[in-house]
Motif scaffolding. Structure first.
Motif, PDB file in Angstrom:
ATOM      1  N   HIS A   1       0.975  -1.049   0.022  1.00  0.00           N
ATOM      2  CA  HIS A   1      -0.166   0.162   0.245  1.00  0.00           C
ATOM      3  C   HIS A   1       0.807   1.176  -0.082  1.00  0.00           C
ATOM      4  N   LYS A   2       0.438   2.206  -0.798  1.00  0.00           N
ATOM      5  CA  LYS A   2       1.207   3.608  -0.918  1.00  0.00           C
ATOM      6  C   LYS A   2       1.430   4.250   0.732  1.00  0.00           C
ATOM      7  N   GLU A   3       0.467   3.846   1.633  1.00  0.00           N
ATOM      8  CA  GLU A   3       0.831   4.357   2.788  1.00  0.00           C
ATOM      9  C   GLU A   3       2.088   3.732   3.540  1.00  0.00           C
TER      10      GLU A   3
ATOM     11  N   ARG B   1      -2.262   5.914  13.459  1.00  0.00           N
ATOM     12  CA  ARG B   1      -2.538   6.717  12.578  1.00  0.00           C
ATOM     13  C   ARG B   1      -3.613   6.139  11.799  1.00  0.00           C
TER      14      ARG B   1
ATOM     15  N   VAL C   1      -5.739   6.559   8.161  1.00  0.00           N
ATOM     16  CA  VAL C   1      -5.891   7.430   6.911  1.00  0.00           C
ATOM     17  C   VAL C   1      -7.395   7.257   6.174  1.00  0.00           C
TER      18      VAL C   1
ATOM     19  N   TYR D   1      -9.890   8.282   2.872  1.00  0.00           N
ATOM     20  CA  TYR D   1      -9.568   9.098   1.677  1.00  0.00           C
ATOM     21  C   TYR D   1     -10.940   9.712   1.306  1.00  0.00           C
TER      22      TYR D   1
ATOM     23  N   GLY E   1      -8.962   3.782   2.378  1.00  0.00           N
ATOM     24  CA  GLY E   1      -7.939   4.256   3.315  1.00  0.00           C
ATOM     25  C   GLY E   1      -7.197   3.093   4.153  1.00  0.00           C
ATOM     26  N   PHE E   2      -6.591   3.335   5.236  1.00  0.00           N
ATOM     27  CA  PHE E   2      -5.771   2.554   5.969  1.00  0.00           C
ATOM     28  C   PHE E   2      -5.654   2.943   7.446  1.00  0.00           C
TER      29      PHE E   2
ATOM     30  N   LYS F   1      -3.112   2.022  10.273  1.00  0.00           N
ATOM     31  CA  LYS F   1      -1.689   1.709  10.625  1.00  0.00           C
ATOM     32  C   LYS F   1      -1.460   0.681  11.804  1.00  0.00           C
TER      33      LYS F   1
END
Length: 216
Positions: free
Chosen positions: A3-5, A162, A164, A166, A180-181, A183
């Motif tokens: 994942h980009k995160e 955290r 995330v 979107y 989203g994500f 963490k």
């Protein structure tokens, strides 16, 4: 696929582990200790990679199906009063993610984002009864013409520091795509209409982006 995160953290971890192995090889002369420290660093690196994996999911789009937004274990199925947005009774379905689960959040239905709000808060363990209202969290409401409005809530936990998200109001989103994500895991709550036919049971393990949670 990752994942980009996780790109930044993976890059830092790669550098740190690589440097650590070089230092261990250079300064730790006791053979068994050298190998033990190197193995510990590699286990740490593999764990980081696992946290940020992002496997492809084959979502079968359906306007009257609500799919699991995350991988994990169903820990709550009950009727509750949802007071942040609906101010009425809803069926709550909660999915707990362990550190071993995929941490990507996916849209449970297609439709328009009607509401999206971040709430700072505590970091109680995710299964704590008050986590849904007191922990750091984001609340998102999606509407489509068949189901109406549903709410999902990303909730941070003792390890998750955290969230995330979107989703932004007035966005049109597609079921199963990246929302989203969280963490390092935690939990996601869904608040569904009372007319929803629940298709999972307590303690079921569900697969985000594919498994049907409920039908209307």
């Amino acid at each position: 696929m990752f994942h980009k995160e996780g790109y930044k953290i993976i890059l830092i971890a790669t550098f740190t582990v690589g440097l650590g192995i070089i230092l261990i090889d250079s300064f730790v002369v006791i053979n068994w200790l050298n190998k033990l420290l190197a193995v510990c660093l590699l286990i740490f690196y593999i764990t980081i990679l696992q946290f940020f994996r992002n496997p492809k999911r084959n979502t079968q789009l359906s306007d009257n199906a609500i799919i699991a937004p995350v991988d994990g274990k169903v820990v709550v199925i009950e009727e509750v009063f949802e007071k942040e947005y609906f101010n009425e009774n809803r069926i709550q379905v909660s999915i707990f993610m362990s550190p071993l689960n995929v941490h990507v959040t996916r849209y449970p239905i297609s439709g328009e984002i009607k509401y999206s709000k971040y709430h700072p808060g505590k970091y109680l363990v995710a299964w704590h009864p008050k986590a849904s209202e007191e922990n750091e969290r984001t609340t998102v409401v999606i509407e489509n013409k068949v189901i109406g409005e549903i709410l999902y809530r990303q909730i941070a936990g003792a390890l998750a520091k955290r969230i995330v998200n979107y989703a932004q109001p007035k966005m049109n989103v597609i079921q199963g795509t990246d929302a989203g994500f969280i963490k390092f895991g935690s939990r996601v709550d869904l608040f569904l209409p009372l007319t929803a036919a629940i298709k999972v049971n307590l303690n079921d393990k569900v697969k985000g982006g594919e498994q049907i949670i409920a039908m209307l």
